[in-house]
Design a protein around this motif. Structure first.
Motif, PDB file in Angstrom:
ATOM      1  N   VAL A  43      13.244 -38.415  15.919  1.00  0.00           N
ATOM      2  CA  VAL A  43      12.934 -36.986  15.875  1.00  0.00           C
ATOM      3  C   VAL A  43      14.116 -36.230  15.274  1.00  0.00           C
ATOM      4  O   VAL A  43      13.930 -35.358  14.414  1.00  0.00           O
ATOM      5  CB  VAL A  43      12.597 -36.441  17.293  1.00  0.00           C
ATOM      6  N   GLU A  44      15.319 -36.570  15.699  1.00  0.00           N
ATOM      7  CA  GLU A  44      16.499 -35.886  15.178  1.00  0.00           C
ATOM      8  C   GLU A  44      16.664 -36.146  13.683  1.00  0.00           C
ATOM      9  O   GLU A  44      16.974 -35.221  12.920  1.00  0.00           O
ATOM     10  CB  GLU A  44      17.753 -36.336  15.944  1.00  0.00           C
ATOM     11  N   GLU A  45      16.431 -37.381  13.259  1.00  0.00           N
ATOM     12  CA  GLU A  45      16.515 -37.697  11.837  1.00  0.00           C
ATOM     13  C   GLU A  45      15.481 -36.905  11.038  1.00  0.00           C
ATOM     14  O   GLU A  45      15.776 -36.377   9.961  1.00  0.00           O
ATOM     15  CB  GLU A  45      16.295 -39.194  11.602  1.00  0.00           C
ATOM     16  N   MET A  46      14.271 -36.818  11.573  1.00  0.00           N
ATOM     17  CA  MET A  46      13.218 -36.085  10.883  1.00  0.00           C
ATOM     18  C   MET A  46      13.511 -34.588  10.861  1.00  0.00           C
ATOM     19  O   MET A  46      13.200 -33.910   9.884  1.00  0.00           O
ATOM     20  CB  MET A  46      11.862 -36.353  11.516  1.00  0.00           C
ATOM     21  N   ARG A  47      14.130 -34.075  11.916  1.00  0.00           N
ATOM     22  CA  ARG A  47      14.530 -32.671  11.910  1.00  0.00           C
ATOM     23  C   ARG A  47      15.522 -32.411  10.785  1.00  0.00           C
ATOM     24  O   ARG A  47      15.418 -31.408  10.069  1.00  0.00           O
ATOM     25  CB  ARG A  47      15.182 -32.291  13.247  1.00  0.00           C
ATOM     26  N   MET A  48      16.487 -33.313  10.648  1.00  0.00           N
ATOM     27  CA  MET A  48      17.479 -33.145   9.592  1.00  0.00           C
ATOM     28  C   MET A  48      16.816 -33.236   8.221  1.00  0.00           C
ATOM     29  O   MET A  48      17.129 -32.464   7.315  1.00  0.00           O
ATOM     30  CB  MET A  48      18.596 -34.189   9.732  1.00  0.00           C
ATOM     31  N   GLU A  49      15.880 -34.174   8.063  1.00  0.00           N
ATOM     32  CA  GLU A  49      15.149 -34.295   6.803  1.00  0.00           C
ATOM     33  C   GLU A  49      14.343 -33.030   6.521  1.00  0.00           C
ATOM     34  O   GLU A  49      14.286 -32.557   5.378  1.00  0.00           O
ATOM     35  CB  GLU A  49      14.215 -35.508   6.828  1.00  0.00           C
ATOM     36  N   LYS A  54      13.507 -28.102   3.579  1.00  0.00           N
ATOM     37  CA  LYS A  54      13.337 -26.652   3.549  1.00  0.00           C
ATOM     38  C   LYS A  54      14.379 -26.015   2.641  1.00  0.00           C
ATOM     39  O   LYS A  54      14.065 -25.119   1.858  1.00  0.00           O
ATOM     40  CB  LYS A  54      13.457 -26.066   4.962  1.00  0.00           C
ATOM     41  N   ALA A  55      15.620 -26.481   2.764  1.00  0.00           N
ATOM     42  CA  ALA A  55      16.680 -25.933   1.920  1.00  0.00           C
ATOM     43  C   ALA A  55      16.390 -26.220   0.447  1.00  0.00           C
ATOM     44  O   ALA A  55      16.563 -25.355  -0.419  1.00  0.00           O
ATOM     45  CB  ALA A  55      18.031 -26.511   2.333  1.00  0.00           C
ATOM     46  N   ALA A  56      15.926 -27.438   0.166  1.00  0.00           N
ATOM     47  CA  ALA A  56      15.601 -27.797  -1.215  1.00  0.00           C
ATOM     48  C   ALA A  56      14.427 -26.968  -1.722  1.00  0.00           C
ATOM     49  O   ALA A  56      14.413 -26.543  -2.887  1.00  0.00           O
ATOM     50  CB  ALA A  56      15.289 -29.284  -1.308  1.00  0.00           C
ATOM     51  N   GLN A  57      13.452 -26.729  -0.852  1.00  0.00           N
ATOM     52  CA  GLN A  57      12.304 -25.923  -1.243  1.00  0.00           C
ATOM     53  C   GLN A  57      12.730 -24.487  -1.539  1.00  0.00           C
ATOM     54  O   GLN A  57      12.302 -23.893  -2.530  1.00  0.00           O
ATOM     55  CB  GLN A  57      11.245 -25.935  -0.153  1.00  0.00           C
ATOM     56  N   GLU A  58      13.579 -23.956  -0.683  1.00  0.00           N
ATOM     57  CA  GLU A  58      14.061 -22.595  -0.916  1.00  0.00           C
ATOM     58  C   GLU A  58      14.834 -22.508  -2.224  1.00  0.00           C
ATOM     59  O   GLU A  58      14.681 -21.557  -2.979  1.00  0.00           O
ATOM     60  CB  GLU A  58      14.929 -22.141   0.256  1.00  0.00           C
ATOM     61  N   ALA A  59      15.655 -23.535  -2.493  1.00  0.00           N
ATOM     62  CA  ALA A  59      16.417 -23.549  -3.741  1.00  0.00           C
ATOM     63  C   ALA A  59      15.474 -23.641  -4.936  1.00  0.00           C
ATOM     64  O   ALA A  59      15.684 -22.972  -5.963  1.00  0.00           O
ATOM     65  CB  ALA A  59      17.405 -24.714  -3.739  1.00  0.00           C
ATOM     66  N   ALA A  60      14.432 -24.456  -4.804  1.00  0.00           N
ATOM     67  CA  ALA A  60      13.473 -24.599  -5.899  1.00  0.00           C
ATOM     68  C   ALA A  60      12.707 -23.299  -6.130  1.00  0.00           C
ATOM     69  O   ALA A  60      12.473 -22.906  -7.270  1.00  0.00           O
ATOM     70  CB  ALA A  60      12.505 -25.738  -5.611  1.00  0.00           C
ATOM     71  N   MET A  61      12.339 -22.651  -5.038  1.00  0.00           N
ATOM     72  CA  MET A  61      11.624 -21.380  -5.171  1.00  0.00           C
ATOM     73  C   MET A  61      12.524 -20.316  -5.809  1.00  0.00           C
ATOM     74  O   MET A  61      12.089 -19.550  -6.654  1.00  0.00           O
ATOM     75  CB  MET A  61      11.126 -20.899  -3.802  1.00  0.00           C
ATOM     76  N   LEU A  88       7.601 -30.251  -2.226  1.00  0.00           N
ATOM     77  CA  LEU A  88       8.416 -30.000  -1.038  1.00  0.00           C
ATOM     78  C   LEU A  88       7.579 -29.433   0.104  1.00  0.00           C
ATOM     79  O   LEU A  88       7.788 -29.786   1.266  1.00  0.00           O
ATOM     80  CB  LEU A  88       9.569 -29.062  -1.379  1.00  0.00           C
ATOM     81  N   SER A  89       6.621 -28.604  -0.211  1.00  0.00           N
ATOM     82  CA  SER A  89       5.738 -28.062   0.831  1.00  0.00           C
ATOM     83  C   SER A  89       4.931 -29.180   1.488  1.00  0.00           C
ATOM     84  O   SER A  89       4.781 -29.219   2.712  1.00  0.00           O
ATOM     85  CB  SER A  89       4.784 -27.027   0.239  1.00  0.00           C
ATOM     86  N   ILE A  90       4.428 -30.084   0.677  1.00  0.00           N
ATOM     87  CA  ILE A  90       3.671 -31.221   1.208  1.00  0.00           C
ATOM     88  C   ILE A  90       4.569 -32.094   2.082  1.00  0.00           C
ATOM     89  O   ILE A  90       4.180 -32.515   3.177  1.00  0.00           O
ATOM     90  CB  ILE A  90       3.048 -32.040   0.055  1.00  0.00           C
ATOM     91  N   GLN A  91       5.792 -32.342   1.589  1.00  0.00           N
ATOM     92  CA  GLN A  91       6.728 -33.158   2.360  1.00  0.00           C
ATOM     93  C   GLN A  91       7.066 -32.478   3.687  1.00  0.00           C
ATOM     94  O   GLN A  91       7.116 -33.142   4.724  1.00  0.00           O
ATOM     95  CB  GLN A  91       7.999 -33.377   1.544  1.00  0.00           C
ATOM     96  N   ASN A  92       7.266 -31.176   3.669  1.00  0.00           N
ATOM     97  CA  ASN A  92       7.537 -30.444   4.910  1.00  0.00           C
ATOM     98  C   ASN A  92       6.379 -30.584   5.893  1.00  0.00           C
ATOM     99  O   ASN A  92       6.591 -30.785   7.091  1.00  0.00           O
ATOM    100  CB  ASN A  92       7.788 -28.959   4.612  1.00  0.00           C
TER     101      ASN A  92
END
Length: 107
Positions: A43-49, A54-61, A88-92
């Motif tokens: 769960v912690e690993e997935m939270r970090m992912e 999210k950060a990558a998605q925001e940067a892409a947007m 990124l949205s799908i991955q999120n």
């Protein structure tokens, strides 16, 4: 005397059976404890992912909104940036679903 001996023998057998059950339950407890710890780490690993995605998605947007307007699309983000943001949205969404499943499993 014979009846007392029989009772003692039955109690001894009952005690042995209860000890075996106790050991089995303790083993099961340890297994579940390890499973819970593993699930918590996942769960912690997935939270970090998820945070990274999210950060990558925001940067892409942000990059998409700051893209030059001289593209063939006219005003607006490029197809590549839109595809990246969509991926990124799908991955999120998948990470969120996986987190929910892990929480349910560890409960």
């Amino acid at each position: 005397k014979q009846e007392l001996d029989n009772t003692v023998e039955e109690l001894t057998l009952d005690k042995e059976q209860l000890q075996e059950e106790k050991e089995s339950l303790e083993d099961r407890y340890e297994e579940l404890k390890l499973d819970t710890e593993t699930a918590q780490m996942e769960v912690e690993e997935m939270r970090m992912e998820l945070e990274h995605a999210k950060a990558a998605q925001e940067a892409a947007m942000q990059a998409a909104t700051e893209a030059p307007t001289g593209t063939t699309e006219g005003d607006g983000p490029s197809n590549e940036a839109q595809d990246h943001a969509s991926n990124l949205s799908i991955q999120n969404a998948r990470l969120r679903d996986a987190l929910i499943r892990l929480r349910e499993q560890s409960s």
